[in-house]
Design a protein around this motif. Structure first.
Motif, mmCIF file in Angstrom:
data_model
loop_
_atom_site.group_PDB
_atom_site.id
_atom_site.type_symbol
_atom_site.label_atom_id
_atom_site.label_comp_id
_atom_site.label_asym_id
_atom_site.label_seq_id
_atom_site.Cartn_x
_atom_site.Cartn_y
_atom_site.Cartn_z
ATOM 1 N N SER B 151 0.835 -1.202 0.000
ATOM 2 C CA SER B 151 0.000 0.000 0.000
ATOM 3 C C SER B 151 0.866 1.247 0.000
ATOM 4 O O SER B 151 0.553 2.229 -0.677
ATOM 5 N N VAL B 152 1.990 1.215 0.729
ATOM 6 C CA VAL B 152 2.885 2.378 0.726
ATOM 7 C C VAL B 152 3.473 2.572 -0.659
ATOM 8 O O VAL B 152 3.603 3.695 -1.164
ATOM 9 N N LEU B 153 3.793 1.456 -1.322
ATOM 10 C CA LEU B 153 4.340 1.544 -2.678
ATOM 11 C C LEU B 153 3.333 2.179 -3.628
ATOM 12 O O LEU B 153 3.669 3.033 -4.448
ATOM 13 N N LEU B 154 2.050 1.750 -3.505
ATOM 14 C CA LEU B 154 1.022 2.331 -4.360
ATOM 15 C C LEU B 154 0.859 3.813 -4.083
ATOM 16 O O LEU B 154 0.668 4.619 -5.001
ATOM 17 N N LEU B 155 0.949 4.189 -2.794
ATOM 18 C CA LEU B 155 0.850 5.606 -2.453
ATOM 19 C C LEU B 155 1.974 6.389 -3.100
ATOM 20 O O LEU B 155 1.766 7.458 -3.683
ATOM 21 N N ALA B 156 3.198 5.820 -3.032
ATOM 22 C CA ALA B 156 4.346 6.499 -3.652
ATOM 23 C C ALA B 156 4.134 6.643 -5.153
ATOM 24 O O ALA B 156 4.420 7.686 -5.743
ATOM 25 N N ALA B 157 3.613 5.582 -5.769
ATOM 26 C CA ALA B 157 3.378 5.645 -7.216
ATOM 27 C C ALA B 157 2.366 6.725 -7.546
ATOM 28 O O ALA B 157 2.534 7.489 -8.501
ATOM 29 N N LEU B 158 1.304 6.809 -6.736
ATOM 30 C CA LEU B 158 0.262 7.803 -7.001
ATOM 31 C C LEU B 158 0.829 9.210 -6.889
ATOM 32 O O LEU B 158 0.645 10.047 -7.779
ATOM 33 N N ILE B 159 1.572 9.462 -5.798
ATOM 34 C CA ILE B 159 2.105 10.809 -5.601
ATOM 35 C C ILE B 159 3.098 11.152 -6.700
ATOM 36 O O ILE B 159 3.079 12.235 -7.275
ATOM 37 N N GLY B 160 3.963 10.181 -7.033
ATOM 38 C CA GLY B 160 4.938 10.444 -8.086
ATOM 39 C C GLY B 160 4.283 10.736 -9.414
ATOM 40 O O GLY B 160 4.648 11.672 -10.126
ATOM 41 N N ALA B 161 3.256 9.938 -9.752
ATOM 42 C CA ALA B 161 2.609 10.137 -11.047
ATOM 43 C C ALA B 161 1.944 11.499 -11.111
ATOM 44 O O ALA B 161 2.022 12.192 -12.128
ATOM 45 N N ILE B 162 1.294 11.908 -10.007
ATOM 46 C CA ILE B 162 0.625 13.208 -10.038
ATOM 47 C C ILE B 162 1.653 14.322 -10.133
ATOM 48 O O ILE B 162 1.463 15.292 -10.865
ATOM 49 N N MET B 163 2.780 14.180 -9.430
ATOM 50 C CA MET B 163 3.802 15.223 -9.524
ATOM 51 C C MET B 163 4.318 15.363 -10.941
ATOM 52 O O MET B 163 4.560 16.457 -11.415
ATOM 53 N N ILE C 62 -4.562 11.441 -16.290
ATOM 54 C CA ILE C 62 -4.517 11.444 -14.820
ATOM 55 C C ILE C 62 -5.651 10.603 -14.251
ATOM 56 O O ILE C 62 -5.452 9.842 -13.309
ATOM 57 N N PHE C 63 -6.845 10.732 -14.841
ATOM 58 C CA PHE C 63 -7.951 9.933 -14.312
ATOM 59 C C PHE C 63 -7.674 8.460 -14.471
ATOM 60 O O PHE C 63 -7.937 7.667 -13.562
ATOM 61 N N ALA C 64 -7.149 8.064 -15.643
ATOM 62 C CA ALA C 64 -6.852 6.645 -15.834
ATOM 63 C C ALA C 64 -5.792 6.185 -14.840
ATOM 64 O O ALA C 64 -5.866 5.073 -14.311
ATOM 65 N N LEU C 65 -4.827 7.049 -14.547
ATOM 66 C CA LEU C 65 -3.756 6.695 -13.616
ATOM 67 C C LEU C 65 -4.289 6.494 -12.203
ATOM 68 O O LEU C 65 -3.998 5.495 -11.539
ATOM 69 N N VAL C 66 -5.086 7.455 -11.727
ATOM 70 C CA VAL C 66 -5.629 7.327 -10.364
ATOM 71 C C VAL C 66 -6.522 6.096 -10.284
ATOM 72 O O VAL C 66 -6.515 5.354 -9.301
ATOM 73 N N PHE C 67 -7.284 5.838 -11.368
ATOM 74 C CA PHE C 67 -8.116 4.643 -11.388
ATOM 75 C C PHE C 67 -7.276 3.396 -11.264
ATOM 76 O O PHE C 67 -7.632 2.452 -10.537
ATOM 77 N N LEU C 68 -6.125 3.368 -11.960
ATOM 78 C CA LEU C 68 -5.272 2.185 -11.911
ATOM 79 C C LEU C 68 -4.813 1.906 -10.491
ATOM 80 O O LEU C 68 -4.910 0.777 -9.991
ATOM 81 N N ILE C 69 -4.340 2.950 -9.795
ATOM 82 C CA ILE C 69 -3.842 2.756 -8.435
ATOM 83 C C ILE C 69 -4.957 2.229 -7.536
ATOM 84 O O ILE C 69 -4.774 1.265 -6.775
ATOM 85 N N PHE C 70 -6.137 2.825 -7.635
ATOM 86 C CA PHE C 70 -7.214 2.378 -6.759
ATOM 87 C C PHE C 70 -7.701 0.999 -7.118
ATOM 88 O O PHE C 70 -8.105 0.223 -6.258
ATOM 89 N N ASP C 71 -7.659 0.659 -8.405
ATOM 90 C CA ASP C 71 -8.062 -0.677 -8.825
ATOM 91 C C ASP C 71 -7.159 -1.730 -8.203
ATOM 92 O O ASP C 71 -7.624 -2.732 -7.654
ATOM 93 N N VAL C 72 -5.840 -1.506 -8.261
ATOM 94 C CA VAL C 72 -4.905 -2.465 -7.683
ATOM 95 C C VAL C 72 -5.151 -2.603 -6.186
ATOM 96 O O VAL C 72 -5.185 -3.698 -5.630
ATOM 97 N N TYR C 108 -4.392 13.620 -1.172
ATOM 98 C CA TYR C 108 -3.312 14.353 -1.824
ATOM 99 C C TYR C 108 -3.727 14.771 -3.231
ATOM 100 O O TYR C 108 -3.561 15.925 -3.623
ATOM 101 N N ALA C 109 -4.274 13.810 -3.987
ATOM 102 C CA ALA C 109 -4.681 14.124 -5.359
ATOM 103 C C ALA C 109 -5.753 15.207 -5.363
ATOM 104 O O ALA C 109 -5.754 16.103 -6.198
ATOM 105 N N TRP C 110 -6.656 15.137 -4.417
ATOM 106 C CA TRP C 110 -7.747 16.106 -4.309
ATOM 107 C C TRP C 110 -7.185 17.499 -4.056
ATOM 108 O O TRP C 110 -7.530 18.468 -4.732
#
Lengths: 406, 169, 118
Positions: B151-163, C62-72, C108-110
């Motif tokens: 879960s921490v890895l996924l969080l890091a991926a999410l933050i990195g991708a958004i940045m 971005i939407f597809a990306l956030v969806f991917l993370i939440f899907d996993v 964070y995304a929000w």
């Protein structure tokens, strides 16, 4: 006794084994026949749905609907199918031939595949895979793929933009849907559809009404029906991703959408309304099919009711609603259900049911309060006086002021 | 030749053929579609190995999320309607030779492995294996730490991708 | 178990045949007179101009990306939910911790404004 399908299956099995086929081959042939039966039944239902849809929308709009062809206009869908079949098949220039022709198959085929796991009676079930719930999500994803293919292959900017928006919408609404689907899994301790129906001695809609509501809303958004049908809006993006499709290919998209709506209703009945449960089902399993379809048509009626009552949402409103409201709500509901389930592990059944229902109602009340505050704030923000663009430059303003003083 | 073997062979040929088409297709979007067929073939392999949970997860995540992400990326950043030029360069015969040699070497090495000729052991029925997986994921002497780290890895991926992807206006 | 999947496998092969049949019937009995004017793609009533490509809009990605993370994340939670019965309270709290870590990602995304549609 009372289950004709199993009787017919046993009869055919006896017949084929008597002719000397090996048991593996007999199973294969029986499964073929089963697939054919389910697919044909569902497709006939699809044609009936066209009539149901048009009649009911007419009644909502205070008119009669099709009533010329046949009694009550029942022959109308057949006429529609024939008309679509004989329309000319135009290939837009520059379109990718293979993908363009392949794309309409995906929406209808994936919806047909969903019917393989819906249990219609205690003994009538296509396939009892133990991961039924995730299978539904997976097949839904394949349908999304067909939309991208259709939009891209048409060689049309608007089809492409429409396809992107549709896919962005479907993909966003899948997150709350998958979270809401976790709640029946927790309550039933299994992912198989038949096990979930078996565990519903009390319907799950009583234990988790918010989850049922979230599933309903997200499924309507996944279907692309109003109020979430921005991507098909005639006035805005001219039919979206299927703008270049004529004749039966368009018919496949349209029929696929209607059938998807009925499938979603059947799924909601199975997961939340108890599926084939009803009086006397143990003695006469065929009644299970009747009960399932009564519930499915009731939910379908609700979906149509929503369609013809609400105005269309803008895309940013729609996506905000999904990511900032439904997803946190679904996650909170999941956490509360999980903790309640563990804390009340030893308690009596009625305490369990009532506390789940109570938790749902408390969350719903809190959510409504938050929504009311937010709506008030939004109304104030939108209704504020704003500066209007002015065409007059400051020098001109000065001159006019001097004129007035004079 | 049990029926399972026949299904396996057909799936293997389809998957490998689709993989070759991914690499040699001229149109990028076609390549993405062939990739989806390859991923679907892998899902069928999981079913044949009685790992039905992994099969649906493969379809949900790989085809439903990752493939769509890749198609978005392709369609949004390229003029995809035109032919994108030849997909092989001068030394393609050398690459083909090396890959065939690698395949041959791996097959020979696998054939000396003791498990090559044995039949698949019968696993427990599906529901039990899923429960065992669930218990293993959160039990302190099994996989709880990797679970939380995931879960921490996924969080890091999410933050990195958004940045990276989101430029604040 | 493979028997169940056999049904789905047969369905997978047969399901595309029904819509495919519809398309083939159309090809047989519908008129086909391709004409340069008819094959023009639709552009709201005027002639098409320019290539068919779309201006890159980061939002779709971005939407597809956030969806991917939440899907996993949610797929990880399914075995946890199935084994719920046998788990002690401690295990449930671990699952809740998993969800909360990813809720921070959503927040964070929000806050960064990545979930707006501009």
């Amino acid at each position: 006794m009372g289950d004709p399908i199993t009787l017919i299956a046993e009869f055919i099995r006896g017949l084929l084994t008597g002719w000397g086929f090996s048991s593996g081959l007999v199973t294969l042939i029986l499964k073929f026949l089963g697939v054919g039966a389910v697919a044909s039944f569902v497709l006939v239902l699809d044609i009936l749905l066209v009539w149901v849809e048009r009649k009911i929308v007419a009644r909502f709009q205070d008119r009669l609907g099709p009533n010329r062809l046949g009694p009550f206009g029942l022959i109308q869908p057949i006429a529609d199918v024939i008309k679509l079949l004989i329309k000319e098949d135009i290939l837009p220039e520059g379109a990718d031939k293979v993908v363009y022709n392949l794309a309409p198959i995906f929406p209808l085929a994936t919806v047909l595949l969903l019917w393989a796991v819906i249990p219609m009676a205690p003994t009538i079930l296509g396939s009892d895979v133990n991961i039924g719930v995730l299978y539904i999500v997976a097949i839904g994803d394949l349908g999304t793929l067909g939309i991208i293919m259709a939009g891209w292959a048409s060689n049309n900017k608007y089809a492409l933009i429409g396809a992107f928006r549709t896919v962005a919408q479907m993909v966003s609404y899948e997150v709350p849907m998958v979270i809401a689907l976790l709640i029946p899994v927790i309550l039933a301790h299994s992912m198989g559809m038949q096990s979930i129906v078996d565990a519903q001695s009390v319907w799950f809609v009583v234990m988790a009404p918010l989850a049922a509501l979230i599933f309903l809303i997200t499924s309507i958004a996944e279907l692309g029906r109003a109020p979430f049908d921005l991507t098909e809006a005639e006035s805005e993006i001219v039919a979206g991703f299927h703008i270049e499709y004529t004749g039966m290919k368009f018919g496949l998209f349209y029929a696929g959408e209607l059938l998807h709506a009925l499938t979603v209703s059947a799924l909601m009945s199975t997961l939340f309304l108890g599926g084939w449960r009803g009086p006397f089902v143990e003695q006469a399993p065929i009644l299970g099919v009747v009960y399932l379809f009564i519930k499915a048509f009731f939910v379908y009626y609700v979906i149509m009711w929503v369609r013809y009552s609400f105005p269309r949402l803008r895309i940013d409103q729609m996506l905000n609603f999904c990511w900032k409201f439904l997803t946190p709500l679904a996650l909170v509901l999941l956490i509360v259900t999980a903790i309640l389930d563990k804390v009340l592990a030893g308690a009596a059944t009625s305490v369990y049911i009532l506390s789940n229902l109570g938790a749902n109602l408390v969350i719903a009340w809190v959510t409504v309060q938050i929504l009311v505050t937010y709506a008030k704030r939004e109304r104030q923000r939108v209704g504020q006086e704003r500066e209007i663009a002015s065409f007059r430059k400051p020098e001109v303003e000065e001159l006019i002021a001097q004129e007035v003083v004079k | 030749m049990t029926p399972i073997t026949i299904v396996f062979l057909i799936t293997a040929i389809v998957t490998l053929g689709a993989a070759v088409m991914v690499v040699t297709a001229r149109n990028l979007v076609h390549a993405a579609l062939w990739l989806i067929l390859t991923l679907f073939g892998v899902a069928v392999f999981y079913v044949l190995l009685s790992a039905s949970f992994l099969a649906v997860v493969q379809v949900v995540i790989y085809i439903g999320a990752i493939a769509i992400l890749m198609i978005f990326a392709i369609m949004l950043t390229r003029r995809v309607m035109q032919d994108t030029g030849p997909t092989v360069n001068q030394g393609w015969w050398l690459a083909a030779l090396i890959s065939i040699a690698l395949f041959g070497g791996l097959s020979w090495m696998l054939s000396t492995w003791i498990g090559f000729d044995t039949n698949m052991p019968q696993l427990s029925q599906g529901a039990d294996s899923l429960q065992q997986l669930g218990q293993a994921l959160v039990s302190p002497n099994a996989y709880i730490l990797p679970f939380e780290l995931a879960s921490v890895l996924l969080l890091a991926a999410l933050i990195g991708a958004i940045m990276i992807a989101w430029e604040r206006k | 178990m493979l028997n169940d999947w056999l049904f789905i496998g047969i369905f997978l092969v047969l399901a595309p045949i029904f819509p495919g049949l519809a398309i083939v019937i159309t090809r047989i009995i519908a008129p086909r007179k391709p004409n340069l004017l008819k094959s023009q793609t639709y552009e709201c009533g005027i002639q098409t101009f320019g290539d068919t490509w779309v201006q890159f809009k980061a939002q779709y990605y971005i939407f597809a990306l956030v969806f991917l993370i939440f899907d996993v994340e949610i797929v990880f939670l399914y075995p946890w939910a199935v084994a719920f019965n046998q788990l002690p309270l401690f295990a449930v709290l671990e699952g809740v911790l998993f969800i909360l870590i990813l809720v921070t990602g959503l927040v964070y995304a929000w806050r960064k404004g990545a979930l707006e549609w501009v």
